[in-house]
Enzyme design. Structure first.
Site, PDB file in Angstrom:
ATOM      1  N   ASN A  38     -12.453  13.547   2.470  1.00  0.00           N
ATOM      2  CA  ASN A  38     -13.261  12.418   2.030  1.00  0.00           C
ATOM      3  C   ASN A  38     -14.735  12.715   2.298  1.00  0.00           C
ATOM      4  OD1 ASN A  38     -13.799   9.614   1.232  1.00  0.00           O
ATOM      5  ND2 ASN A  38     -14.219   9.248   3.388  1.00  0.00           N
ATOM      6  N   ARG A  57       0.826  -1.217   0.000  1.00  0.00           N
ATOM      7  CA  ARG A  57       0.000   0.000   0.000  1.00  0.00           C
ATOM      8  C   ARG A  57       0.855   1.259   0.000  1.00  0.00           C
ATOM      9  NH1 ARG A  57      -3.212  -0.776   5.223  1.00  0.00           N
ATOM     10  NH2 ARG A  57      -3.481   1.455   4.970  1.00  0.00           N
ATOM     11  N   HIS A 108     -18.326  10.723   3.101  1.00  0.00           N
ATOM     12  CA  HIS A 108     -18.796   9.413   3.563  1.00  0.00           C
ATOM     13  C   HIS A 108     -20.295   9.484   3.852  1.00  0.00           C
ATOM     14  CE1 HIS A 108     -18.636   5.458   5.410  1.00  0.00           C
ATOM     15  NE2 HIS A 108     -19.317   5.940   6.422  1.00  0.00           N
ATOM     16  N   ASP A 131     -12.462   5.977   7.489  1.00  0.00           N
ATOM     17  CA  ASP A 131     -13.506   6.997   7.700  1.00  0.00           C
ATOM     18  C   ASP A 131     -13.340   7.681   9.047  1.00  0.00           C
ATOM     19  OD1 ASP A 131     -14.680   6.476   5.193  1.00  0.00           O
ATOM     20  OD2 ASP A 131     -15.711   4.750   6.023  1.00  0.00           O
TER      21      ASP A 131
END
Length: 197
Positions: free
Chosen positions: A107, A65, A109, A145
């Site tokens: 982000n 990653r 969500h 998140d």
């Protein structure tokens, strides 16, 4: 004009909301590049239709990653991106992406975080029997998140709601909230709003 980079894994409806806000004159930014971890992501098609540079970066081509995120960050920096927007991006990011963009990765969500992080947030909300759900724009950290919340919009859960019907109503608010937060950044007001929280 602020240059935004968008990371997306799917249909790109939030990316389209950014484009729509730009077209309406409600958002003054340049989308420098759209990057996806999915070769057939519709988000890439939406960007190409507007002659915006795109990049498909295959996670399978990288050993881990960290190296993948380093490549994503390098691509973003190559397009002089200032603000990184995760819009339906289905990967957990690492410091290799976050460190080059301190407090500049956000982000969207589909829940009122910290409730119902992760996949199928709307399904989680219905299973929990809550009366209110919604959407959240937050700064990104290495957890799922997680990270400081910038803005939220509540959406009532109606009797008889299904995962699809709730998702559709939340998505309407996502399409309003995300461009609004990007506009706050572009006009230099995001820091002011965040300090008041």
């Amino acid at each position: 004009m602020a240059i935004v980079g968008v990371l997306a894994s799917g249909r790109g409806s939030n990316l389209q909301a950014i484009f729509d806000a730009m077209d309406a004159g409600a958002l003054s930014v340049k989308v420098g590049v759209v990057i996806s971890d999915k070769k057939d992501a519709k988000a890439l098609e939406r960007a190409r239709a507007r002659q915006i540079p795109t990049a498909f970066l295959d996670p399978k081509a990288y050993p881990d990653r960290t190296s993948y995120d380093a490549s994503v960050a390098s691509t973003l920096l190559g397009y002089q991106v200032e603000l990184v927007v995760l819009a339906g991006y289905m990967r957990i990011v690492t410091k290799a992406l976050l460190d080059p963009f301190p407090n500049k990765v956000i982000n969207i969500h589909p829940s009122l975080l910290p409730s119902f992080p992760g996949l199928h947030a709307q399904r989680q909300a219905l299973a929990a029997g809550v009366n209110v759900s919604g959407c959240t724009v937050h700064f990104v950290d290495e957890a799922v998140d997680h990270g400081p919340i910038i803005a939220q919009t509540a959406v009532p859960v109606l009797e008889g709601d299904t995962e699809q019907s709730l998702s559709e109503r939340i998505l309407v608010e996502e399409h309003r909230l995300l461009p609004m937060v990007i506009s706050l950044y572009a006009t230099g007001k995001l820091g002011e709003v965040y300090k008041k929280k």
